[in-house]
Scaffold this motif. Structure first.
Motif, short mmCIF file in Angstrom:
data_model
loop_
_atom_site.label_atom_id
_atom_site.label_comp_id
_atom_site.label_asym_id
_atom_site.label_seq_id
_atom_site.Cartn_x
_atom_site.Cartn_y
_atom_site.Cartn_z
N SER A 1 3.22 29.19 43.40
CA SER A 1 3.72 29.75 44.65
C SER A 1 5.25 29.68 44.67
CB SER A 1 3.16 28.98 45.85
OG SER A 1 1.77 29.17 45.94
N LEU A 2 5.88 30.82 44.86
CA LEU A 2 7.34 30.88 44.88
C LEU A 2 7.80 31.75 46.04
CD1 LEU A 2 7.97 31.41 41.05
CD2 LEU A 2 8.36 29.30 42.35
N ALA A 3 9.11 31.84 46.20
CA ALA A 3 9.71 32.68 47.23
C ALA A 3 10.80 33.52 46.59
CB ALA A 3 10.29 31.84 48.36
N LEU A 4 10.96 34.73 47.10
CA LEU A 4 12.01 35.63 46.62
C LEU A 4 12.85 36.06 47.81
CD1 LEU A 4 13.23 37.40 44.33
CD2 LEU A 4 11.57 39.16 44.97
N VAL A 5 14.14 35.73 47.77
CA VAL A 5 15.07 36.12 48.82
C VAL A 5 15.89 37.30 48.31
CG1 VAL A 5 16.98 35.39 50.28
CG2 VAL A 5 15.19 33.75 49.69
N LEU A 6 15.78 38.44 48.99
CA LEU A 6 16.51 39.64 48.63
C LEU A 6 17.54 39.95 49.70
CD1 LEU A 6 13.54 41.89 47.44
CD2 LEU A 6 15.11 40.58 46.01
N THR A 7 18.78 40.15 49.30
CA THR A 7 19.84 40.41 50.27
C THR A 7 20.97 41.15 49.57
OG1 THR A 7 21.24 39.36 51.95
CG2 THR A 7 20.96 38.17 49.86
N ARG A 8 22.08 41.22 50.25
CA ARG A 8 23.26 41.79 49.61
C ARG A 8 24.45 40.88 49.85
NH1 ARG A 8 26.50 43.70 53.49
NH2 ARG A 8 25.60 44.55 55.41
N ILE A 9 25.33 40.84 48.89
CA ILE A 9 26.61 40.15 49.02
C ILE A 9 27.69 41.20 48.79
CG2 ILE A 9 28.11 38.34 48.12
CD1 ILE A 9 25.64 36.80 47.30
N GLY A 10 28.42 41.51 49.84
CA GLY A 10 29.29 42.67 49.79
C GLY A 10 28.42 43.92 49.72
N LEU B 1 3.68 34.96 46.32
CA LEU B 1 5.12 35.16 46.49
C LEU B 1 5.45 35.48 47.93
CD1 LEU B 1 7.86 35.42 44.98
CD2 LEU B 1 7.40 37.88 44.83
N GLU B 2 6.29 34.65 48.54
CA GLU B 2 6.86 34.94 49.86
C GLU B 2 8.15 35.71 49.64
OE1 GLU B 2 8.50 32.60 53.86
OE2 GLU B 2 7.71 31.45 52.15
N ILE B 3 8.28 36.86 50.29
CA ILE B 3 9.47 37.70 50.11
C ILE B 3 10.23 37.79 51.42
CG2 ILE B 3 10.33 39.97 49.45
CD1 ILE B 3 7.84 40.37 47.78
N LEU B 4 11.50 37.43 51.41
CA LEU B 4 12.38 37.52 52.57
C LEU B 4 13.46 38.55 52.27
CD1 LEU B 4 11.53 34.29 52.16
CD2 LEU B 4 12.84 34.08 54.28
N VAL B 5 13.74 39.42 53.22
CA VAL B 5 14.70 40.50 52.99
C VAL B 5 15.66 40.61 54.17
CG1 VAL B 5 15.02 42.96 52.56
CG2 VAL B 5 12.98 41.79 51.66
N ARG B 6 16.94 40.67 53.89
CA ARG B 6 17.97 41.02 54.87
C ARG B 6 19.01 41.89 54.18
NH1 ARG B 6 17.59 38.33 59.65
NH2 ARG B 6 16.72 36.22 59.65
N GLY B 7 19.39 42.99 54.83
CA GLY B 7 20.47 43.81 54.32
C GLY B 7 20.08 44.82 53.27
N LEU B 8 18.80 44.86 52.87
CA LEU B 8 18.32 45.84 51.90
C LEU B 8 17.11 46.56 52.48
CD1 LEU B 8 18.44 43.74 48.58
CD2 LEU B 8 20.14 45.38 49.39
N ASP B 9 16.92 47.80 52.04
CA ASP B 9 15.79 48.60 52.51
C ASP B 9 14.60 48.35 51.59
OD1 ASP B 9 14.15 50.38 53.75
OD2 ASP B 9 15.12 52.17 52.94
N VAL B 10 13.90 47.25 51.84
CA VAL B 10 12.76 46.85 51.00
C VAL B 10 11.61 46.46 51.90
CG1 VAL B 10 11.92 45.17 49.30
CG2 VAL B 10 14.26 46.03 49.13
#
Length: 412
Positions: A389-398, A364-373
């Motif tokens: 093999s997958l990817a997980l994008v973590l972010t915030r909207i509002g 798992l590839e993990i990408l993070v913007r806007g969250l404390d992870v």
């Protein structure tokens, strides 16, 4: 601790005996498990040059892929860390030649000659010269240019006193059409980020060469707003990346255009270095939008330069959130990497762990913007067991944290 080279070291390393000794040292492993025996062997044959031999071979090994002709160049550890990658230096030399064809160029902090080599290779630049306050680095630069069959006049001089940089050099800083500088970004306590703590201080450099075009390499994290507001800088800040890694910032004066920010993205290919640029003079009329087919994470140079909206407009993309650099659209820009959305998900670890098991995810590839992870810590806690093999994008909207389970893709 890195070895402190002397002029005698450089003279020996350049000699026929030194070349033979370096060949012998290069044949050794010089790893943690062999270093004591390797040093003893070199000391028995080449004392007192053993430490210089070991550091030179280690620097050359680290420089491969960064510096052209690295296996024949001389370095200090600090000089190698700050040296410009050849691909970036070549791109800069090409831009200087396009903007000021036939110009004479002087590098007032030439160090071991990385920038000088790129300038001296360019057919559309006239006299190329360099100076540095450190005589050892000047001696190394002279050797490095020689072994690369390049010519540039060199002298020892203070970057802040252009009158001393002429000497025997054909073109000194006092007379050059364009001045290049790369202030030192390290002190006894580590890296330096304040512009007045660089060596020499950035405001002093601009004052010393006021009225002439300057090209000054800096760290990407420099405070450009403070430079403009407090020190009257009115030129361009360029952020440069190479192979997806942000390498440097470069400040330009005298370019005679309205550009204040530029992102330069360089990529190495089998056919050479290719790339593209984005500037703040391009349209940026982009609205946030719902997630489409793909999520695109713009290159770090685009993000650091604050040009995400311009990049999005160019490629018909939208922002997921106006404050976040992730973009979305129905196609990946040419040559770029994107993440095809499989499912929008929550961000709780319990639900993510269940989701990974359902999708047979093992890598798992993990990408993070806007969250404390912390991506690495989260990956360990998810206890991946599958074969996909997958990817997980973590972010915030509002104010809402969201996740997207994705498959990575590249558009040729």
């Amino acid at each position: 601790m890195p070895y402190d080279f002397t002029l005698d070291d450089v003279e020996f390393l350049r000699s026929p005996d030194g070349v033979t000794a370096l060949d012998d040292a290069a044949a050794l492993d010089l790893s943690t498990s062999t270093i004591i025996a390797d040093i003893a062997r070199l000391r028995s044959r080449y004392a007192p040059w053993d430490a210089a031999l070991v550091d030179t071979v280690r620097c050359r090994r680290r420089a491969v892929g960064k510096i052209r002709d690295a296996q024949r160049w001389l370095f200090t550890d600090t000089a190698l860390q700050q040296a410009t990658a050849t691909a970036v230096a070549d791109n800069r030399a090409d831009r200087i030649a396009r903007r000021w064809p036939g110009a004479s160029v002087h590098d007032v902090t030439c160090s071991i000659g990385g920038e000088l080599a790129a300038l001296a290779r360019h057919p559309d630049l006239d006299a190329v010269s360099g100076s540095d306050l450190d005589p050892v680095r000047v001696a190394m630069a002279r050797h490095n240019l020689d072994v690369s069959d390049l010519t540039a006049a060199l002298t020892v001089a203070d970057a802040l006193d252009p009158g001393t940089a002429g000497g025997s050099a054909a073109v000194g800083a006092a007379r050059a059409d364009v001045v290049i500088a790369d202030p030192g970004r390290r002190s006894g306590s580590g890296r330096v980020f304040r512009i007045d703590h660089l060596t020499p201080p950035l405001p002093d450099l601009f004052e010393a060469y006021r009225g002439r075009p300057m090209v000054v390499k800096c760290a990407p994290g420099i405070d450009y707003d403070a430079l403009r507001e407090s020190h009257g800088f009115t030129g361009e800040a360029q952020i440069v990346s190479l192979d997806a890694g942000v390498r440097e910032a470069c400040l330009w004066t005298g370019t005679d255009d309205d550009i204040e920010r530029r992102a330069t993205v360089l990529r190495s290919t089998d056919d050479g270095v290719v790339g593209y640029e984005v500037t703040d003079t391009e349209p940026d009329d982009v609205d946030p939008g719902d997630p489409a087919t793909w999520i695109i994470d713009p290159d770090g140079a685009v993000v650091r330069a604050g040009l995400v909206r311009q990049y999005a407009y160019r490629h018909g993309l939208r922002q997921l959130d106006p404050q976040i650099a992730y973009l979305t659209g129905d196609a990946i820009p040419p040559g770029e990497r994107g993440f095809r959305i499989l499912q929008q998900v929550g961000v709780s670890e319990k639900s993510l762990r269940r989701l990974m098991a359902e999708h047979d995810c093992g890598t798992l590839e993990i990408l993070v913007r806007g969250l404390d992870v912390d991506p690495d810590a989260l990956r360990r806690r998810l206890r991946l067991r599958g074969g996909r093999s997958l990817a997980l994008v973590l972010t915030r909207i509002g104010r809402r944290g969201v996740g997207f389970l994705c498959e990575a893709g590249v558009r040729g």
